[in-house]
Write a protein that holds these residues in place. Structure first.
Motif, short mmCIF file in Angstrom:
data_model
loop_
_atom_site.label_atom_id
_atom_site.label_comp_id
_atom_site.label_asym_id
_atom_site.label_seq_id
_atom_site.Cartn_x
_atom_site.Cartn_y
_atom_site.Cartn_z
N SER A 115 0.84 -1.20 0.00
CA SER A 115 0.00 0.00 0.00
C SER A 115 0.88 1.26 0.00
N GLY A 116 0.53 2.20 -0.87
CA GLY A 116 1.25 3.48 -0.89
C GLY A 116 2.49 3.48 -1.76
N LYS A 133 1.21 2.49 -7.14
CA LYS A 133 0.55 1.74 -8.22
C LYS A 133 -0.63 2.52 -8.81
N THR A 134 -1.52 2.94 -7.90
CA THR A 134 -2.73 3.62 -8.37
C THR A 134 -2.38 4.95 -9.04
N THR A 135 -1.43 5.66 -8.49
CA THR A 135 -1.02 6.93 -9.09
C THR A 135 -0.52 6.69 -10.52
P1 ATP Z 1 -2.89 1.33 -2.36
O1 ATP Z 1 -2.55 -0.12 -2.65
O2 ATP Z 1 -3.10 1.58 -0.90
O3 ATP Z 1 -3.95 1.89 -3.23
P2 ATP Z 1 -0.83 2.50 -4.05
O4 ATP Z 1 0.39 1.68 -4.22
O5 ATP Z 1 -1.82 2.47 -5.13
O6 ATP Z 1 -1.53 2.17 -2.67
P3 ATP Z 1 -0.86 5.36 -4.36
O7 ATP Z 1 -2.31 5.48 -4.05
O8 ATP Z 1 -0.43 5.52 -5.75
O9 ATP Z 1 -0.30 3.98 -3.80
O10 ATP Z 1 -0.07 6.41 -3.43
C1 ATP Z 1 1.34 6.63 -3.52
C2 ATP Z 1 1.73 7.75 -2.58
O11 ATP Z 1 1.19 8.99 -3.04
C3 ATP Z 1 1.21 7.58 -1.16
O12 ATP Z 1 2.19 8.06 -0.29
C4 ATP Z 1 -0.03 8.45 -1.13
O13 ATP Z 1 -0.29 8.91 0.17
C5 ATP Z 1 0.37 9.58 -2.07
N1 ATP Z 1 -0.79 10.18 -2.75
C6 ATP Z 1 -1.60 9.57 -3.64
N2 ATP Z 1 -2.55 10.42 -4.10
C7 ATP Z 1 -2.35 11.61 -3.45
C8 ATP Z 1 -2.98 12.90 -3.50
N3 ATP Z 1 -4.02 13.12 -4.29
N4 ATP Z 1 -2.48 13.86 -2.71
C9 ATP Z 1 -1.41 13.65 -1.91
N5 ATP Z 1 -0.75 12.47 -1.83
C10 ATP Z 1 -1.20 11.47 -2.60
#
Ligand code: ATP
Length: 343
Positions: free
Chosen positions: A38-39, A42-44
């Motif tokens: 998590s974090g 990936k989603t970004t």
């Molecule tokens: P998960 O499996 O929990 O969805 P992830 O691997 O998809 O996690 P992301 O959601 O891409 O991770 O987040 C990557 C980092 O960017 C994290 O530290 C998150 O807090 C930060 N982040 C994501 N979106 C935003 C936003 N809109 N504003 C500020 N920080 C953000």
């Protein structure tokens, strides 16, 4: 040029670097998964490919066209990508048919074309006979099929899937994995799949990207990521893992038996990594321990072995003979991996 290409892509949210200098090429018809805790970003990454998030640095090209850069962001609705996200994004006030047809109506397609594409997508997802029902009447899997059908109907070149199965029960998840793969073969789109479930990524993907804190750790086939993890993080993230801390003193004591790689002989402390399924019980063996716990898990028996102050898990088929709780045992690591530093 590859079908989807990310070049030096970086995304910053204030002081947080969510994605750091990501380079990636995905071929047409490939199923590519992004895996990580998590974090990790990936989603970004997926949202940048979709066009929902602009880029701090770098470029994204799809089908040879530049869609995103620091100064350009082609709008999501013009990218014609299929998207399915974790939450069941169905509209309860519309029938299943209208849920699937709606994005086509928004695009202003001719009525006959909308009818045909919608019926094809409903047939492919086994929803043809539920077309007039409210999606609210469908099970979780049924609702997720509606979301898939809606994404399919736009005839996407690229399908972006963000944890699409995580709200389903394990049995349905497994079934839907195969359905997604079958649909991909039939329609020929590329998939970018986000998950933190390593088994799902292994089962579905042609290649996997493992990410940590916005930085790519390894990109390879599921088999290579499993068999040749590039670092300790990847080893621990894919499959079950054991780590033992081995110091120089241990090595001098058990030196030959542990057969340390040449280039690591000067390290003070090492991590010895192994998979529970790749350890044999034997009389001699390079390690010795005592069985602290033995659990029957169905097909396998899980042993917790105490080695001094440390622990190791061993998993054996339930038919294989093994020691009992309290007994001493020798252990042979079939495929040990060594990493520098402690656990
Ligand atoms: P998960 O499996 O929990 O969805 P992830 O691997 O998809 O996690 P992301 O959601 O891409 O991770 O987040 C990557 C980092 O960017 C994290 O530290 C998150 O807090 C930060 N982040 C994501 N979106 C935003 C936003 N809109 N504003 C500020 N920080 C953000």
């Amino acid at each position: 040029m590859s079908h989807v290409q990310l070049i030096n892509v970086t995304k910053r949210f204030g002081a947080v670097t969510a994605v750091n200098d990501l380079n990636l090429k995905i071929e047409k018809g490939e199923c590519f998964s992004m895996l990580g805790p998590s974090g990790c970003g990936k989603t970004t990454t997926l949202r940048m490919v979709a066009g929902f998030e602009d880029l701090s640095e770098g470029e994204i090209h799809v089908g040879g066209r530049l869609l995103s850069s620091r100064t350009k962001n082609w709008p999501p609705e013009k990218r014609d990508f299929g998207m399915v996200f974790q939450a069941f994004a169905v509209w309860p006030h519309l029938s299943v048919f209208e849920n699937v047809a709606f994005p086509l109506r928004v695009r202003g397609l001719p009525v006959a074309e909308i009818e045909k594409r919608t019926r094809d997508a409903l047939t492919s997802t086994n929803l043809f006979y539920s077309a007039e029902e409210s999606p609210e009447k469908l099970s979780g899997g049924g609702k997720q099929r509606v979301a898939l059908a809606r994404a399919l109907a736009i005839n996407p070149d690229v399908m972006l899937l963000d944890e699409p199965l995580s709200s389903l029960d394990p049995h349905l998840r497994e079934e839907m994995r195969f359905e997604i793969r079958d649909l991909q073969r039939k329609y020929g789109f590329s998939i970018i799949y986000v998950t933190h479930d390593q088994a799902e990524a292994m089962a579905l993907s042609d290649r996997i990207l493992v990410m940590k804190l916005g930085v790519v750790q390894q990109i390879d086939t599921p088999l290579n990521v499993y068999n040749h993890p590039i670092n300790r993080f990847v080893f621990s993230f894919i499959g079950l893992s054991n780590f033992l801390t081995v110091t120089r003193a241990d090595f001098q004591f058990q030196g030959n038996a542990l057969s340390l790689p040449e280039d690591m002989r000067e390290c003070e402390t090492l991590s010895l990594a192994s998979r529970p399924s790749e350890i044999d019980f034997c009389d001699e063996g390079e390690l010795r321990g005592v069985v602290a716990r033995k659990s029957f898990l169905g097909e396998v028996v899980d042993y917790q072995i105490k080695i001094g102050e440390q622990e190791l898990r061993v998993q054996k088929n339930r038919r294989a003979p093994g020691p009992d709780v309290g007994e001493n045992c020798g252990l042979h690591l079939l495929r040990p991996f060594w990493y520098e530093g402690e656990n």
